[in-house]
Design a protein around this motif. Structure first.
Motif, PDB file in Angstrom:
ATOM      1  N   LEU A   1       1.273  -1.310   0.240  1.00 23.98           N
ATOM      2  CA  LEU A   1       0.056   0.096  -0.377  1.00 23.98           C
ATOM      3  C   LEU A   1       0.981   1.076   0.026  1.00 23.98           C
ATOM      4  O   LEU A   1       0.758   2.442  -0.971  1.00 23.98           O
ATOM      5  CB  LEU A   1      -0.640   0.360   1.662  1.00 23.98           C
ATOM      6  CG  LEU A   1      -2.042  -0.890   0.885  1.00 23.98           C
ATOM      7  CD1 LEU A   1      -2.781  -0.868   2.603  1.00 23.98           C
ATOM      8  CD2 LEU A   1      -3.085  -0.737  -0.084  1.00 23.98           C
ATOM      9  N   LYS A   2       2.145   1.074   0.959  1.00 24.16           N
ATOM     10  CA  LYS A   2       2.971   2.312   0.507  1.00 24.16           C
ATOM     11  C   LYS A   2       3.581   2.640  -0.620  1.00 24.16           C
ATOM     12  O   LYS A   2       3.750   3.768  -1.203  1.00 24.16           O
ATOM     13  CB  LYS A   2       3.922   2.198   1.230  1.00 24.16           C
ATOM     14  CG  LYS A   2       5.006   3.195   1.996  1.00 24.16           C
ATOM     15  CD  LYS A   2       5.765   3.117   2.847  1.00 24.16           C
ATOM     16  CE  LYS A   2       6.907   3.602   2.801  1.00 24.16           C
ATOM     17  NZ  LYS A   2       8.106   3.634   4.247  1.00 24.16           N
TER      18      LYS A   2
ATOM     19  N   MET B   1       3.247   5.571  -3.064  1.00 25.48           N
ATOM     20  CA  MET B   1       4.003   6.291  -3.214  1.00 25.48           C
ATOM     21  C   MET B   1       4.121   6.745  -5.012  1.00 25.48           C
ATOM     22  O   MET B   1       4.263   7.492  -5.722  1.00 25.48           O
ATOM     23  CB  MET B   1       5.398   5.900  -3.280  1.00 25.48           C
ATOM     24  CG  MET B   1       5.327   5.834  -1.857  1.00 25.48           C
ATOM     25  SD  MET B   1       6.800   5.093  -1.149  1.00 25.48           S
ATOM     26  CE  MET B   1       8.204   6.212  -1.740  1.00 25.48           C
ATOM     27  N   HIS B   2       3.714   5.937  -5.840  1.00 22.02           N
ATOM     28  CA  HIS B   2       3.877   5.544  -7.257  1.00 22.02           C
ATOM     29  C   HIS B   2       3.116   6.280  -7.965  1.00 22.02           C
ATOM     30  O   HIS B   2       3.128   7.000  -8.534  1.00 22.02           O
ATOM     31  CB  HIS B   2       2.978   4.063  -7.646  1.00 22.02           C
ATOM     32  CG  HIS B   2       3.647   3.587  -8.966  1.00 22.02           C
ATOM     33  ND1 HIS B   2       4.500   3.564  -9.694  1.00 22.02           N
ATOM     34  CD2 HIS B   2       1.729   3.089 -10.171  1.00 22.02           C
ATOM     35  CE1 HIS B   2       3.532   3.572 -11.574  1.00 22.02           C
ATOM     36  NE2 HIS B   2       2.496   3.306 -11.449  1.00 22.02           N
ATOM     37  N   SER B   3       1.672   6.865  -7.277  1.00 21.43           N
ATOM     38  CA  SER B   3       0.405   7.300  -7.682  1.00 21.43           C
ATOM     39  C   SER B   3       0.995   8.988  -7.324  1.00 21.43           C
ATOM     40  O   SER B   3       0.694  10.036  -7.948  1.00 21.43           O
ATOM     41  CB  SER B   3      -0.830   7.174  -7.069  1.00 21.43           C
ATOM     42  OG  SER B   3      -1.802   6.352  -6.662  1.00 21.43           O
ATOM     43  N   GLN B   4       1.271   9.271  -6.593  1.00 22.68           N
ATOM     44  CA  GLN B   4       1.947  10.808  -5.752  1.00 22.68           C
ATOM     45  C   GLN B   4       3.120  11.093  -7.322  1.00 22.68           C
ATOM     46  O   GLN B   4       2.973  12.203  -7.763  1.00 22.68           O
ATOM     47  CB  GLN B   4       2.758  10.710  -4.966  1.00 22.68           C
ATOM     48  CG  GLN B   4       1.387  10.388  -3.110  1.00 22.68           C
ATOM     49  CD  GLN B   4       1.803  11.185  -2.443  1.00 22.68           C
ATOM     50  OE1 GLN B   4       3.468  11.036  -2.312  1.00 22.68           O
ATOM     51  NE2 GLN B   4       1.722  10.375  -0.982  1.00 22.68           N
ATOM     52  N   GLN B   5       3.527  10.148  -7.831  1.00 25.41           N
ATOM     53  CA  GLN B   5       4.542  10.179  -8.515  1.00 25.41           C
ATOM     54  C   GLN B   5       4.403  10.647  -9.751  1.00 25.41           C
ATOM     55  O   GLN B   5       5.195  11.593 -10.777  1.00 25.41           O
ATOM     56  CB  GLN B   5       5.634   9.557  -8.714  1.00 25.41           C
ATOM     57  CG  GLN B   5       6.679   9.492  -7.358  1.00 25.41           C
ATOM     58  CD  GLN B   5       7.744   8.119  -7.711  1.00 25.41           C
ATOM     59  OE1 GLN B   5       7.749   7.295  -8.418  1.00 25.41           O
ATOM     60  NE2 GLN B   5       8.640   7.366  -6.245  1.00 25.41           N
ATOM     61  N   ILE B   6       2.661  10.034 -10.265  1.00 26.43           N
ATOM     62  CA  ILE B   6       2.210  10.046 -11.362  1.00 26.43           C
ATOM     63  C   ILE B   6       1.770  11.848 -11.352  1.00 26.43           C
ATOM     64  O   ILE B   6       1.350  12.149 -12.516  1.00 26.43           O
ATOM     65  CB  ILE B   6       1.187   8.556 -11.460  1.00 26.43           C
ATOM     66  CG1 ILE B   6       2.513   7.789 -11.944  1.00 26.43           C
ATOM     67  CG2 ILE B   6       0.675   9.593 -13.141  1.00 26.43           C
ATOM     68  CD1 ILE B   6       1.223   6.456 -12.157  1.00 26.43           C
TER      69      ILE B   6
ATOM     70  N   ASP C   1       0.407  -4.477 -12.234  1.00 26.94           N
ATOM     71  CA  ASP C   1       1.210  -5.173 -11.101  1.00 26.94           C
ATOM     72  C   ASP C   1       0.365  -4.394  -9.677  1.00 26.94           C
ATOM     73  O   ASP C   1       0.429  -5.264  -8.850  1.00 26.94           O
ATOM     74  CB  ASP C   1       2.412  -4.064 -10.500  1.00 26.94           C
ATOM     75  CG  ASP C   1       3.084  -4.865 -11.736  1.00 26.94           C
ATOM     76  OD1 ASP C   1       2.835  -5.554 -12.627  1.00 26.94           O
ATOM     77  OD2 ASP C   1       4.249  -3.863 -12.518  1.00 26.94           O
ATOM     78  N   PHE C   2      -0.443  -3.047  -9.398  1.00 21.98           N
ATOM     79  CA  PHE C   2      -1.333  -2.596  -7.753  1.00 21.98           C
ATOM     80  C   PHE C   2      -2.119  -3.432  -7.577  1.00 21.98           C
ATOM     81  O   PHE C   2      -2.565  -3.837  -6.834  1.00 21.98           O
ATOM     82  CB  PHE C   2      -1.166  -1.439  -7.972  1.00 21.98           C
ATOM     83  CG  PHE C   2       0.427  -0.843  -7.863  1.00 21.98           C
ATOM     84  CD1 PHE C   2       1.096  -0.793  -6.820  1.00 21.98           C
ATOM     85  CD2 PHE C   2       0.675  -0.427  -9.439  1.00 21.98           C
ATOM     86  CE1 PHE C   2       2.461   0.309  -7.473  1.00 21.98           C
ATOM     87  CE2 PHE C   2       1.885   0.274  -9.002  1.00 21.98           C
ATOM     88  CZ  PHE C   2       2.613   0.630  -8.152  1.00 21.98           C
ATOM     89  N   LYS C   3      -2.935  -4.530  -8.762  1.00 25.21           N
ATOM     90  CA  LYS C   3      -3.758  -5.265  -8.388  1.00 25.21           C
ATOM     91  C   LYS C   3      -3.032  -6.347  -7.588  1.00 25.21           C
ATOM     92  O   LYS C   3      -3.991  -6.966  -6.821  1.00 25.21           O
ATOM     93  CB  LYS C   3      -4.323  -6.378  -9.717  1.00 25.21           C
ATOM     94  CG  LYS C   3      -5.336  -4.829 -10.568  1.00 25.21           C
ATOM     95  CD  LYS C   3      -5.062  -5.369 -11.993  1.00 25.21           C
ATOM     96  CE  LYS C   3      -6.241  -4.797 -12.753  1.00 25.21           C
ATOM     97  NZ  LYS C   3      -6.198  -5.775 -14.345  1.00 25.21           N
ATOM     98  N   ALA C   4      -2.175  -6.558  -7.652  1.00 27.71           N
ATOM     99  CA  ALA C   4      -1.516  -7.587  -6.225  1.00 27.71           C
ATOM    100  C   ALA C   4      -1.929  -7.061  -5.334  1.00 27.71           C
ATOM    101  O   ALA C   4      -2.471  -8.124  -4.513  1.00 27.71           O
ATOM    102  CB  ALA C   4      -0.242  -7.632  -6.339  1.00 27.71           C
ATOM    103  N   VAL C   5      -2.331  -5.402  -4.705  1.00 25.81           N
ATOM    104  CA  VAL C   5      -2.655  -5.418  -3.429  1.00 25.81           C
ATOM    105  C   VAL C   5      -3.690  -5.740  -2.709  1.00 25.81           C
ATOM    106  O   VAL C   5      -4.133  -5.916  -2.206  1.00 25.81           O
ATOM    107  CB  VAL C   5      -2.454  -4.085  -3.555  1.00 25.81           C
ATOM    108  CG1 VAL C   5      -3.342  -2.729  -1.882  1.00 25.81           C
ATOM    109  CG2 VAL C   5      -0.822  -3.277  -3.752  1.00 25.81           C
ATOM    110  N   ARG C   6      -5.264  -5.486  -4.082  1.00 32.14           N
ATOM    111  CA  ARG C   6      -6.611  -6.310  -3.628  1.00 32.14           C
ATOM    112  C   ARG C   6      -6.164  -7.814  -4.158  1.00 32.14           C
ATOM    113  O   ARG C   6      -6.666  -8.213  -2.652  1.00 32.14           O
ATOM    114  CB  ARG C   6      -6.845  -5.851  -4.905  1.00 32.14           C
ATOM    115  CG  ARG C   6      -8.833  -6.652  -5.256  1.00 32.14           C
ATOM    116  CD  ARG C   6      -9.057  -5.910  -6.161  1.00 32.14           C
ATOM    117  NE  ARG C   6      -8.809  -7.106  -6.958  1.00 32.14           N
ATOM    118  CZ  ARG C   6      -9.533  -6.805  -8.037  1.00 32.14           C
ATOM    119  NH1 ARG C   6     -10.194  -6.513  -7.723  1.00 32.14           N
ATOM    120  NH2 ARG C   6      -8.796  -8.127  -9.407  1.00 32.14           N
ATOM    121  N   THR C   7      -5.054  -7.911  -4.587  1.00 28.12           N
ATOM    122  CA  THR C   7      -5.536 -10.333  -4.279  1.00 28.12           C
ATOM    123  C   THR C   7      -4.816 -10.578  -2.547  1.00 28.12           C
ATOM    124  O   THR C   7      -5.406 -11.473  -1.653  1.00 28.12           O
ATOM    125  CB  THR C   7      -4.259 -10.792  -5.190  1.00 28.12           C
ATOM    126  OG1 THR C   7      -4.677  -9.952  -6.625  1.00 28.12           O
ATOM    127  CG2 THR C   7      -4.529 -12.178  -5.307  1.00 28.12           C
TER     128      THR C   7
END
Length: 335
Positions: free
Chosen positions: A189-190, A194-199, A220-226
């Protein structure tokens, strides 16, 4: 006796569903690996194989539960059966941990992921996983303190294994693994934040599309939900069984074995039925493979029925039937 028979029927249904669901996943993943080799697919395949072996292992207990007049299974044979059940369950849980770590590594180290998690490393992880699983499953056979002093049929987990065995597994394996899962999820999640802020910073600065963006894709971040669903399913399935076993060790006067064996153990085993739905169904490539398999079965059934109709002297001759089958195939593909 009636309660034992009902439990045997439930066990038989659960074992059949586990075997059928995971066998479908095995076929789909094998087809995908044949087309495109991938480390993540090999871990998904291993999870389905572990859950299938668990279904096969618990199916061996059905006969003893359904036979009310036959002699109970001998203690040695029952211990071996429960050792295989425990080994398969441990392999399933450890594979879930491996899948979580694999997806965490893909997000944490996107540039080095394929260097670290190559085919050799994946095979070594799977081989070590099964070795540890069998060591866990057969541990009570070599440690007397984990065995029940008396044995009365029918064969069940706590008929041969003492709750101290579950207490040891909980303290050494389950709860540390759960804390590790939570750490993976929080760190992912962290990284996602950070990835969203950089975008957003890149877009506000007016940089060209794709410039200076991290080497991670939204998929790649669908893994967070999984991983979140992974933690929830894993925890809800096994925590009640493990905590109640710990209570049984602390309170010798409490007779919690019927609840443990009739309900909570089944809840934990039922996680092997949820795994193919959670970890495989959510992967897009496996869903597409299921669709192709279903389409192939539909075409094969249509071809069989048409040829059977032609053989029985239906209105269509063999050539017309073959032409009709070809038309169905093309129309399905166009659709």
């Amino acid at each position: 006796m009636e309660s034992s028979f009902s439990f045997g029927v439930i066990l038989a249904i659960l074992a059949s569903l586990i075997i059928a669901a995971n066998a479908l996943v095995v076929m789909a993943v094998l087809s995908l690996i044949h087309k495109n080799d991938g480390v993540g697919l090999s871990f998904t395949l291993n999870l389905a194989v572990a859950d299938t072996s668990l279904g096969l292992a618990i199916s061996g207990l059905v006969t003893d539960q359904l036979s009310s007049t036959a002699r109970p299974t001998q203690k040695t044979l029952c211990s071996l059966r429960m050792a295989f059940v425990t080994s398969s369950a441990a392999a399933s849980v450890l594979t879930v941990m491996l899948i979580a770590f694999d997806r965490y590594l893909a997000i944490k180290q996107p540039l080095r992921y394929y260097q670290i998690m190559n085919g050799l490393m994946a095979r070594a992880c799977i081989a070590g996983l099964w070795l540890v699983s069998y060591l866990i499953g057969f541990l009570p056979l070599g440690v007397r303190v984990f065995q029940q002093t008396t044995y009365k049929g029918p064969c069940s987990f706590f008929a041969v294994f003492h709750p101290r065995f579950v207490l040891t597994l909980s303290c050494v394996g389950f709860f540390p693994a759960l804390l590790l899962f939570v750490f993976f999820y929080c760190d992912m999640l962290k990284i996602a934040s950070m990835h969203s802020q950089q975008i957003r910073k890149t877009e506000h600065a007016g940089a060209p599309a794709g410039a200076h963006r991290p080497p991670r894709t939204p998929s790649d971040f669908k893994a967070v939900r999984t991983v979140a669903v992974l933690i929830g399913s894993f925890t809800l399935s096994w925590t009640p069984f493990l905590i109640t076993s710990i209570v049984q060790v602390a309170c010798q006067e409490c007779h919690l074995y019927p609840v443990l064996e009739r309900y909570l153990w089944l809840l934990g085993v039922g996680n092997s039925l949820l795994n193919p739905l959670i970890y495989a169904y959510w992967q897009k490539e496996i869903r597409q493979q299921f669709s192709q398999m279903a389409l192939g079965m539909k075409k094969g059934l249509a071809a069989f029925l048409l040829l059977l109709s032609a053989r029985d002297g239906g209105p269509q001759g063999p050539r017309e039937s073959a032409r009709h089958i070809t038309t169905i195939s093309h129309s399905e593909l166009d659709g």
